[in-house]
Design a protein around this motif. Sequence first.
Motif, PDB file in Angstrom:
ATOM      1  N   TYR A  42      15.090 -49.729 -47.538  1.00 17.79           N
ATOM      2  CA  TYR A  42      15.094 -48.597 -46.440  1.00 17.79           C
ATOM      3  C   TYR A  42      16.209 -48.558 -45.521  1.00 17.79           C
ATOM      4  N   ASP A  43      16.855 -49.642 -44.825  1.00  9.54           N
ATOM      5  CA  ASP A  43      18.148 -49.418 -44.055  1.00  9.54           C
ATOM      6  C   ASP A  43      19.298 -48.706 -45.005  1.00  9.54           C
ATOM      7  N   GLN A  44      19.336 -49.049 -46.256  1.00 12.36           N
ATOM      8  CA  GLN A  44      20.356 -48.477 -46.807  1.00 12.36           C
ATOM      9  C   GLN A  44      20.442 -46.888 -47.161  1.00 12.36           C
ATOM     10  N   LEU A  45      18.946 -46.639 -47.321  1.00 13.37           N
ATOM     11  CA  LEU A  45      18.450 -45.177 -47.414  1.00 13.37           C
ATOM     12  C   LEU A  45      18.941 -44.494 -46.201  1.00 13.37           C
ATOM     13  N   LEU A  46      18.698 -45.102 -45.125  1.00 14.36           N
ATOM     14  CA  LEU A  46      18.857 -44.507 -43.792  1.00 14.36           C
ATOM     15  C   LEU A  46      20.246 -44.170 -43.566  1.00 14.36           C
ATOM     16  N   SER A  47      21.100 -45.157 -43.761  1.00 12.59           N
ATOM     17  CA  SER A  47      22.528 -45.038 -43.556  1.00 12.59           C
ATOM     18  C   SER A  47      23.308 -44.227 -44.501  1.00 12.59           C
ATOM     19  N   ALA A  48      22.784 -43.906 -45.657  1.00  9.08           N
ATOM     20  CA  ALA A  48      23.261 -43.001 -46.597  1.00  9.08           C
ATOM     21  C   ALA A  48      22.741 -41.441 -46.533  1.00  9.08           C
ATOM     22  N   VAL A  49      21.844 -41.200 -45.548  1.00  9.90           N
ATOM     23  CA  VAL A  49      21.595 -39.685 -45.501  1.00  9.90           C
ATOM     24  C   VAL A  49      22.715 -39.226 -44.703  1.00  9.90           C
ATOM     25  N   LEU A  50      22.545 -37.791 -44.461  1.00  7.97           N
ATOM     26  CA  LEU A  50      23.574 -37.087 -43.247  1.00  7.97           C
ATOM     27  C   LEU A  50      22.941 -37.492 -42.060  1.00  7.97           C
ATOM     28  N   PRO A  51      24.230 -37.713 -41.002  1.00  9.55           N
ATOM     29  CA  PRO A  51      24.157 -38.144 -39.752  1.00  9.55           C
ATOM     30  C   PRO A  51      23.041 -37.470 -39.116  1.00  9.55           C
ATOM     31  N   GLN A  52      23.004 -36.260 -39.049  1.00 12.58           N
ATOM     32  CA  GLN A  52      21.845 -35.366 -38.413  1.00 12.58           C
ATOM     33  C   GLN A  52      20.375 -35.675 -38.747  1.00 12.58           C
ATOM     34  N   THR A  53      20.376 -35.800 -40.208  1.00 14.86           N
ATOM     35  CA  THR A  53      19.001 -36.333 -40.628  1.00 14.86           C
ATOM     36  C   THR A  53      18.755 -37.634 -40.111  1.00 14.86           C
ATOM     37  N   ARG A  54      19.581 -38.233 -40.214  1.00 14.05           N
ATOM     38  CA  ARG A  54      19.207 -39.861 -39.504  1.00 14.05           C
ATOM     39  C   ARG A  54      18.616 -40.073 -38.310  1.00 14.05           C
ATOM     40  N   ALA A  55      19.426 -39.113 -37.446  1.00 16.47           N
ATOM     41  CA  ALA A  55      19.477 -39.132 -36.047  1.00 16.47           C
ATOM     42  C   ALA A  55      17.865 -38.517 -35.910  1.00 16.47           C
ATOM     43  N   GLU A  56      17.594 -37.344 -36.261  1.00 16.89           N
ATOM     44  CA  GLU A  56      16.360 -36.716 -36.155  1.00 16.89           C
ATOM     45  C   GLU A  56      15.037 -37.559 -36.838  1.00 16.89           C
ATOM     46  N   TYR A  57      15.413 -38.213 -37.944  1.00 14.70           N
ATOM     47  CA  TYR A  57      14.457 -38.919 -38.525  1.00 14.70           C
ATOM     48  C   TYR A  57      14.120 -40.161 -37.729  1.00 14.70           C
ATOM     49  N   LEU A  58      15.043 -41.017 -37.274  1.00 12.66           N
ATOM     50  CA  LEU A  58      14.892 -42.219 -36.577  1.00 12.66           C
ATOM     51  C   LEU A  58      14.466 -41.803 -35.074  1.00 12.66           C
ATOM     52  N   ALA A  59      14.572 -40.634 -34.574  1.00  9.50           N
ATOM     53  CA  ALA A  59      13.974 -40.299 -33.223  1.00  9.50           C
ATOM     54  C   ALA A  59      12.485 -40.055 -33.363  1.00  9.50           C
ATOM     55  N   LEU A  60      11.922 -39.738 -34.816  1.00  7.21           N
ATOM     56  CA  LEU A  60      10.526 -39.274 -34.984  1.00  7.21           C
ATOM     57  C   LEU A  60       9.724 -40.463 -35.336  1.00  7.21           C
ATOM     58  N   VAL A  61      10.524 -41.374 -36.227  1.00  3.97           N
ATOM     59  CA  VAL A  61       9.836 -42.500 -36.647  1.00  3.97           C
ATOM     60  C   VAL A  61       9.800 -44.033 -35.858  1.00  3.97           C
ATOM     61  N   ARG A  62      10.785 -44.083 -35.229  1.00  4.34           N
ATOM     62  CA  ARG A  62      11.241 -45.494 -34.619  1.00  4.34           C
ATOM     63  C   ARG A  62       9.953 -45.898 -33.626  1.00  4.34           C
ATOM     64  N   THR A  63       9.871 -47.064 -33.638  1.00  3.45           N
ATOM     65  CA  THR A  63       8.773 -47.564 -32.818  1.00  3.45           C
ATOM     66  C   THR A  63       9.014 -48.151 -31.495  1.00  3.45           C
ATOM     67  N   GLY A  64      10.501 -48.742 -31.300  1.00  2.28           N
ATOM     68  CA  GLY A  64      10.940 -49.016 -29.832  1.00  2.28           C
ATOM     69  C   GLY A  64      11.246 -47.684 -29.027  1.00  2.28           C
ATOM     70  N   PRO A  65      11.722 -48.029 -27.600  1.00  5.51           N
ATOM     71  CA  PRO A  65      12.094 -47.208 -26.672  1.00  5.51           C
ATOM     72  C   PRO A  65      13.275 -46.406 -27.204  1.00  5.51           C
ATOM     73  N   ARG A  66      13.531 -45.031 -27.158  1.00  9.23           N
ATOM     74  CA  ARG A  66      14.873 -44.276 -27.427  1.00  9.23           C
ATOM     75  C   ARG A  66      15.939 -44.947 -26.592  1.00  9.23           C
ATOM     76  N   ALA A  67      17.119 -44.935 -27.121  1.00  7.86           N
ATOM     77  CA  ALA A  67      18.317 -45.388 -26.539  1.00  7.86           C
ATOM     78  C   ALA A  67      18.838 -44.291 -25.450  1.00  7.86           C
TER      79      ALA A  67
END
Length: 203
Positions: free
Chosen positions: A178-203
């Motif tokens: 899963y981590d490798q997959l997230l690092s392989a997508v486009l930066p904008q996709t990764r940022a939007e996706y992590l903002a949606l699915v992350r469980t911890g507080p946003r940085a």
Amino acid sequence: MDPFLPIAVSFAAGWMLKARQQRARVALLGHFLSRYRIEKNMETVTQGYLRALGEADPARQQQVWAVLAGSERELSAHVSRLAEDFASADPKLARVSKLPVWAPFASSLLPSFDMREALAIHARGIRRAIEASDSASARDRAFAISAELLLLQHTCHWFCKSRLVASARMLSRHRTSYDQLLSAVLPQTRAEYLALVRTGPRA
């Protein structure tokens, strides 16, 4: 009364509820997916990339890339239409637990994200990767598109089962974590996706 009986009954009830809700999710997503040729085009595109990258003759390789262009455009259009159609799904059924392990009521009582928003993120990411500028090499472009498609697949499995099951399938079928997959997508996709699915507080 056996003190373990209430625990066993609760476990059985939870298991049946889990199975019923998972069947409902599979049916819901399948209902929308059946309208499009997303899976077929994903297979055509990813297999085509392997074929193109394996060609030693530059002219022949260019022919393969040209043939794939139509499937790429159709795939992007169908994913976008899927995201638009799925926006009409019941909001309660569209909630997905952010926790690794699925549990009854997890998407309602614990942190969750909206599958409708996730599909919109995937549609934008796939479109951006396919419409990449000429500055990206064919290999890098194919790598980015493949990563975007696999992340979409991961999210669909997460929606139907759980994040743990989705990640295990990704590792088993594609040898990608899963981590490798997230690092392989486009930066904008990764940022939007992590903002949606992350469980911890946003940085």
